[in-house]
Design an enzyme around this catalytic site. Structure first.
Site, PDB file in Angstrom:
ATOM      1  NE  ARG A  67       3.265  -3.218   8.188  1.00 30.31           N
ATOM      2  CZ  ARG A  67       3.115  -2.719   9.412  1.00 30.31           C
ATOM      3  NH1 ARG A  67       4.115  -2.094  10.019  1.00 30.31           N
ATOM      4  NH2 ARG A  67       1.979  -2.856  10.058  1.00 30.31           N
ATOM      5  CD  GLU A 103       2.140  -4.078   4.487  1.00 29.58           C
ATOM      6  OE1 GLU A 103       1.375  -3.097   4.491  1.00 29.58           O
ATOM      7  OE2 GLU A 103       2.152  -4.927   5.396  1.00 29.58           O
ATOM      8  CB  CYS A 125      -1.751  -5.443   4.049  1.00 32.56           C
ATOM      9  SG  CYS A 125      -3.019  -5.374   5.330  1.00 32.56           S
TER      10      CYS A 125
HETATM   11  C1  FAD Z   1      -2.445 -13.778   7.180  1.00 33.30           C
HETATM   12  C2  FAD Z   1      -1.324 -12.781   7.211  1.00 33.30           C
HETATM   13  C3  FAD Z   1      -1.421 -11.665   8.009  1.00 33.30           C
HETATM   14  C4  FAD Z   1      -0.377 -10.721   8.025  1.00 33.30           C
HETATM   15  N1  FAD Z   1      -0.500  -9.616   8.827  1.00 33.30           N
HETATM   16  C5  FAD Z   1       0.517  -8.733   8.879  1.00 33.30           C
HETATM   17  C6  FAD Z   1       0.447  -7.578   9.740  1.00 33.30           C
HETATM   18  O1  FAD Z   1      -0.539  -7.378  10.448  1.00 33.30           O
HETATM   19  N2  FAD Z   1       1.497  -6.718   9.783  1.00 33.30           N
HETATM   20  C7  FAD Z   1       2.607  -6.909   9.016  1.00 33.30           C
HETATM   21  O2  FAD Z   1       3.545  -6.111   9.110  1.00 33.30           O
HETATM   22  N3  FAD Z   1       2.705  -7.968   8.183  1.00 33.30           N
HETATM   23  C8  FAD Z   1       1.695  -8.884   8.089  1.00 33.30           C
HETATM   24  N4  FAD Z   1       1.790  -9.959   7.258  1.00 33.30           N
HETATM   25  C9  FAD Z   1       2.939 -10.087   6.359  1.00 33.30           C
HETATM   26  C10 FAD Z   1       4.084 -10.942   6.927  1.00 33.30           C
HETATM   27  O3  FAD Z   1       3.600 -11.941   7.792  1.00 33.30           O
HETATM   28  C11 FAD Z   1       5.100 -10.124   7.696  1.00 33.30           C
HETATM   29  O4  FAD Z   1       5.605  -9.092   6.884  1.00 33.30           O
HETATM   30  C12 FAD Z   1       6.232 -11.017   8.186  1.00 33.30           C
HETATM   31  O5  FAD Z   1       6.956 -10.356   9.172  1.00 33.30           O
HETATM   32  C13 FAD Z   1       7.171 -11.464   7.066  1.00 33.30           C
HETATM   33  O6  FAD Z   1       8.082 -12.397   7.609  1.00 33.30           O
HETATM   34  P1  FAD Z   1       8.615 -13.614   6.748  1.00 33.30           P
HETATM   35  O7  FAD Z   1       9.639 -14.329   7.530  1.00 33.30           O
HETATM   36  O8  FAD Z   1       7.498 -14.429   6.231  1.00 33.30           O
HETATM   37  O9  FAD Z   1       9.325 -12.827   5.548  1.00 33.30           O
HETATM   38  P2  FAD Z   1       9.460 -13.250   3.997  1.00 33.30           P
HETATM   39  O10 FAD Z   1       8.131 -13.105   3.337  1.00 33.30           O
HETATM   40  O11 FAD Z   1      10.127 -14.576   3.907  1.00 33.30           O
HETATM   41  O12 FAD Z   1      10.433 -12.129   3.509  1.00 33.30           O
HETATM   42  C14 FAD Z   1      10.046 -10.775   3.517  1.00 33.30           C
HETATM   43  C15 FAD Z   1      11.255  -9.900   3.148  1.00 33.30           C
HETATM   44  O13 FAD Z   1      12.239  -9.999   4.175  1.00 33.30           O
HETATM   45  C16 FAD Z   1      13.489 -10.384   3.612  1.00 33.30           C
HETATM   46  N5  FAD Z   1      14.187 -11.226   4.593  1.00 33.30           N
HETATM   47  C17 FAD Z   1      13.713 -12.339   5.214  1.00 33.30           C
HETATM   48  N6  FAD Z   1      14.662 -12.838   6.047  1.00 33.30           N
HETATM   49  C18 FAD Z   1      15.747 -12.027   5.927  1.00 33.30           C
HETATM   50  C19 FAD Z   1      17.056 -12.022   6.515  1.00 33.30           C
HETATM   51  N7  FAD Z   1      17.439 -12.952   7.403  1.00 33.30           N
HETATM   52  N8  FAD Z   1      17.911 -11.048   6.152  1.00 33.30           N
HETATM   53  C20 FAD Z   1      17.556 -10.103   5.248  1.00 33.30           C
HETATM   54  N9  FAD Z   1      16.352 -10.042   4.666  1.00 33.30           N
HETATM   55  C21 FAD Z   1      15.456 -11.001   5.005  1.00 33.30           C
HETATM   56  C22 FAD Z   1      13.115 -11.158   2.344  1.00 33.30           C
HETATM   57  O14 FAD Z   1      14.186 -11.183   1.420  1.00 33.30           O
HETATM   58  C23 FAD Z   1      11.936 -10.355   1.858  1.00 33.30           C
HETATM   59  O15 FAD Z   1      12.355  -9.204   1.159  1.00 33.30           O
HETATM   60  C24 FAD Z   1       0.764 -10.923   7.231  1.00 33.30           C
HETATM   61  C25 FAD Z   1       0.849 -12.066   6.417  1.00 33.30           C
HETATM   62  C26 FAD Z   1      -0.177 -12.999   6.415  1.00 33.30           C
HETATM   63  C27 FAD Z   1      -0.045 -14.224   5.546  1.00 33.30           C
END
Ligand code: FAD
Length: 305
Positions: free
Chosen positions: A174, A293, A223
């Site tokens: 992660r 995380e 998580c």
């Molecule tokens: C119901 C639910 C279930 C989930 N299950 C999982 C799972 O099973 N496994 C898992 O790994 N995660 C899980 N997650 C967490 C999340 O969905 C993932 O980590 C997802 O990939 C985050 O993507 P995001 O676009 O929402 O990132 P954001 O929350 O918008 O950002 C996360 C991080 O990435 C950085 N970031 C975003 N875009 C860029 C970019 N273009 N350049 C540089 N940095 C960037 C942000 O600055 C931040 O630090 C879950 C979340 C929810 C709500």
């Protein structure tokens, strides 16, 4: 407002907003406003935003789908950049696929499955964008989608474009190491494997079934804690008796103890207080220090460990 921002705002129109609410842009739906929120549509606009932020020494943060982020109740006193649809392209040549950072992870997965390409099944049921998933090496198990990445296309903090081969990156649990500080991910390239669609779909069904054990309906950010090496964080928190405990509108899920749910009236402070309570309790009872995380951001952009 400084003149340079005013001029940029005129050019970007509604795509640069001031005192912009962030709660609607995150899955927790809590937190205060951003001093500025920009939605660039191309690299030129992004470069201008980065240059202005650099000139004014204004902190900036990238926001994808906001599904792994907790903003403070005071918001973020800086620039939040959410890449627009111009950064959401998907294209492929054989088993090499390039995905824009703003593409939804679900769209990328569907696109690859439709072409009988396997390797990204860990994105099944995952909210958010490709940029967020790559930045956090997201996935279904301890291994994230990073193992399929061959190259990242980024803009460095000084606005220069660069392509970084996977050999110069380290996709850890992660976490992505090796990106230059303040680099923005524009695109990721993946090397996938041709596989019969039935096999891919069977694997997807398996992963989705496992996700059935997560509270997918409520407002959460997945998580909260990373799994310690020996035990799952959810099990540990459950064994320490935290299921169902609450602070204000924040509650530890009864379905999966590593999820915190934000219910009516929840604030970021409620969630943070509950996180602290769980951490202290687990440390006191089991001697294990849980690592976040979830990305927790302070009002000045400081990241809470
Ligand atoms: C119901 C639910 C279930 C989930 N299950 C999982 C799972 O099973 N496994 C898992 O790994 N995660 C899980 N997650 C967490 C999340 O969905 C993932 O980590 C997802 O990939 C985050 O993507 P995001 O676009 O929402 O990132 P954001 O929350 O918008 O950002 C996360 C991080 O990435 C950085 N970031 C975003 N875009 C860029 C970019 N273009 N350049 C540089 N940095 C960037 C942000 O600055 C931040 O630090 C879950 C979340 C929810 C709500």
């Amino acid at each position: 407002m400084k003149d340079s921002w005013r001029r940029l705002a005129e050019r970007l129109g509604g795509r640069l907003a001031f005192q912009a609410p962030l709660r609607e842009l995150t899955s927790f739906r809590v937190g205060g406003p951003a001093r500025m929120l920009a939605r660039p549509e191309d690299v030129g606009e992004l470069q201008e935003l980065l240059a202005s932020a650099r000139r004014e020494r204004l902190p900036f943060i990238m926001l994808g789908g906001g599904s792994n982020l907790l903003f403070d109740d005071a918001g973020f006193d800086g620039l939040v950049i959410k890449l627009g649809a111009g950064f959401a392209g998907l294209e492929g040549a054989g088993s090499l696929v390039r995905a824009g950072a703003a593409a939804a992870s679900a769209d990328l997965l569907a696109w690859t499955v439709a072409r009988d390409l396997g390797g990204l099944e860990g994105l099944a049921g995952l909210p958010g964008t490709v940029g967020g998933a790559v930045a956090g090496n997201a996935g279904a198990g301890p291994e994230g989608l990073g193992r399929a990445v061959t190259r990242l296309f980024v803009l460095e903090g000084d606005g220069r474009a660069r392509s970084i081969p996977a050999a110069d990156l380290n996709f850890a649990y992660r976490r992505l190491e090796g990106l230059p500080e303040r680099a923005v991910i524009l695109e990721a390239e993946f090397a996938l494997t041709s596989r019969p669609a039935v096999e891919i779909r069977a694997r997807l069904a398996e992963i989705r079934e496992r996700r059935g054990g997560q509270p997918l309906g409520g407002r959460s950010a997945g998580c909260v804690f990373k799994n310690p090496p020996s035990i799952s964080a959810g099990r540990l928190i459950d064994e320490c008796g935290f299921k169902g405990q609450r602070v204000g509108g924040a509650r530890v899920s009864e379905v999966h103890a590593n999820f915190i749910l934000a219910e009516n009236g929840a604030t970021a402070s409620d969630i943070l207080a509950l996180i602290d309570r769980v951490r202290q309790g687990v440390l006191a009872r089991r001697g294990l220090a849980l690592e976040l995380e979830l990305k927790v951001l302070g009002p000045g952009g400081e990241v809470r460990a």
